[in-house]
Design a protein around this motif. Sequence first.
Motif, PDB file in Angstrom:
ATOM      1  N   PHE A  44     -19.234   6.105 -47.378  1.00  0.00           N
ATOM      2  CA  PHE A  44     -19.068   6.194 -45.933  1.00  0.00           C
ATOM      3  C   PHE A  44     -18.776   7.623 -45.495  1.00  0.00           C
ATOM      4  O   PHE A  44     -19.233   8.056 -44.434  1.00  0.00           O
ATOM      5  N   GLN A  45     -18.034   8.371 -46.310  1.00  0.00           N
ATOM      6  CA  GLN A  45     -17.843   9.782 -45.987  1.00  0.00           C
ATOM      7  C   GLN A  45     -19.184  10.514 -46.000  1.00  0.00           C
ATOM      8  O   GLN A  45     -19.445  11.368 -45.144  1.00  0.00           O
ATOM      9  N   LEU A  59     -20.994  14.028 -51.947  1.00  0.00           N
ATOM     10  CA  LEU A  59     -20.400  12.729 -51.671  1.00  0.00           C
ATOM     11  C   LEU A  59     -21.359  11.594 -52.020  1.00  0.00           C
ATOM     12  O   LEU A  59     -20.944  10.563 -52.579  1.00  0.00           O
ATOM     13  N   MET A  60     -22.640  11.779 -51.718  1.00  0.00           N
ATOM     14  CA  MET A  60     -23.613  10.733 -52.042  1.00  0.00           C
ATOM     15  C   MET A  60     -23.818  10.629 -53.550  1.00  0.00           C
ATOM     16  O   MET A  60     -24.003   9.527 -54.091  1.00  0.00           O
ATOM     17  N   SER A 135     -12.680   9.892 -42.300  1.00  0.00           N
ATOM     18  CA  SER A 135     -12.245  10.362 -40.981  1.00  0.00           C
ATOM     19  C   SER A 135     -13.232  11.303 -40.308  1.00  0.00           C
ATOM     20  O   SER A 135     -13.118  11.566 -39.114  1.00  0.00           O
ATOM     21  N   GLY A 136     -14.163  11.867 -41.084  1.00  0.00           N
ATOM     22  CA  GLY A 136     -15.039  12.890 -40.534  1.00  0.00           C
ATOM     23  C   GLY A 136     -14.490  14.298 -40.689  1.00  0.00           C
ATOM     24  O   GLY A 136     -15.211  15.266 -40.456  1.00  0.00           O
ATOM     25  N   ASP A 141     -10.348  14.178 -45.786  1.00  0.00           N
ATOM     26  CA  ASP A 141     -10.995  13.174 -46.632  1.00  0.00           C
ATOM     27  C   ASP A 141     -10.935  13.553 -48.105  1.00  0.00           C
ATOM     28  O   ASP A 141     -10.711  12.699 -48.969  1.00  0.00           O
ATOM     29  N   MET A 142     -11.149  14.826 -48.422  1.00  0.00           N
ATOM     30  CA  MET A 142     -11.114  15.246 -49.827  1.00  0.00           C
ATOM     31  C   MET A 142      -9.713  15.048 -50.419  1.00  0.00           C
ATOM     32  O   MET A 142      -9.567  14.693 -51.585  1.00  0.00           O
ATOM     33  N   ARG A 143      -8.685  15.276 -49.611  1.00  0.00           N
ATOM     34  CA  ARG A 143      -7.328  15.032 -50.100  1.00  0.00           C
ATOM     35  C   ARG A 143      -7.104  13.545 -50.354  1.00  0.00           C
ATOM     36  O   ARG A 143      -6.446  13.160 -51.325  1.00  0.00           O
TER      37      ARG A 143
END
Length: 284
Positions: A44-45, A59-60, A135-136, A141-143
């Motif tokens: 989703f990110q 991410l993918m 969150s976008g 997000d990485m944290r």
Amino acid sequence: MFRHQKELQFDIKVDRPDPQLAKQIQEVLGGQFGEMTVMMQYLFQGFNCRGEEKYKDMLMDIGTEEIGHVEMLCAMISQLLDGASPDDQAKAAKDPVTAAIMGGVNPQHLLVSGLGGLPTNSNGVPWNGSYIVASGNLLADMRSNLHAESQGRLQVARLYHMTRDEGVRAAFRKMLARDRYHQYQWMAAIEELEQKNGVVVPASFPPEAELESQPEAYKFWNLSEGQESAEGLWATGSAPDGTGDYVYEADPVPLGNIPNPEIPAPTLHHDLDGKKFKNSNDEE
């Protein structure tokens, strides 16, 4: 587009069936920090990433790898359930030895999945989409991703010591190694993003926008017995972004006012202020 390949990422070949271990492994499949969570979180990110193509591609890549990890755990659970049947549950009631072995069987492995993995944790609680963070904001997000991988690897390490099945352990060693790499990966991405935008999220709301509140960004409030917390790096030295020095407030005092809310209408039945209460049908 996704394409399924029949081969698993790593070999899954357990030494012997173990329904109780299958139940325990459900935690790292469908629990809060299981493979289903990181799979959905990273995908989703990635789906929602705007610009920054190298981050979206990464991410993918990892999200798709986690789909494979879900498949591996389902294969492991299925092998651990080989030969299990409802008859075993009946035998467990008669034989203490069998009960010790089969007593921990997840009934849903027999009743719901037909001896396969389930999208649930080790207590049978269904996987929940609220577990994921997307969150976008890349740094935020990485944290979260580093946190998820840290907790997930911790749980796999604990499971590793719960079994002597070398087939299971061999697969877990591969997963532990991948989870270690994933922690390296998120730490590298976090470091890169911090160098670009600073260490505080969101970077688009800079310290100077906090105006008169800036001093509050450096104070540690001692709000429990003792002052051992003064010994930490969070209470001495400077902030990581170099914008200020920490202050240890040994005896902090309230800086705000005492709330004085209005008494609500009698029809809300708060029973406040010792007043004579009206019937709810009385006219004002």
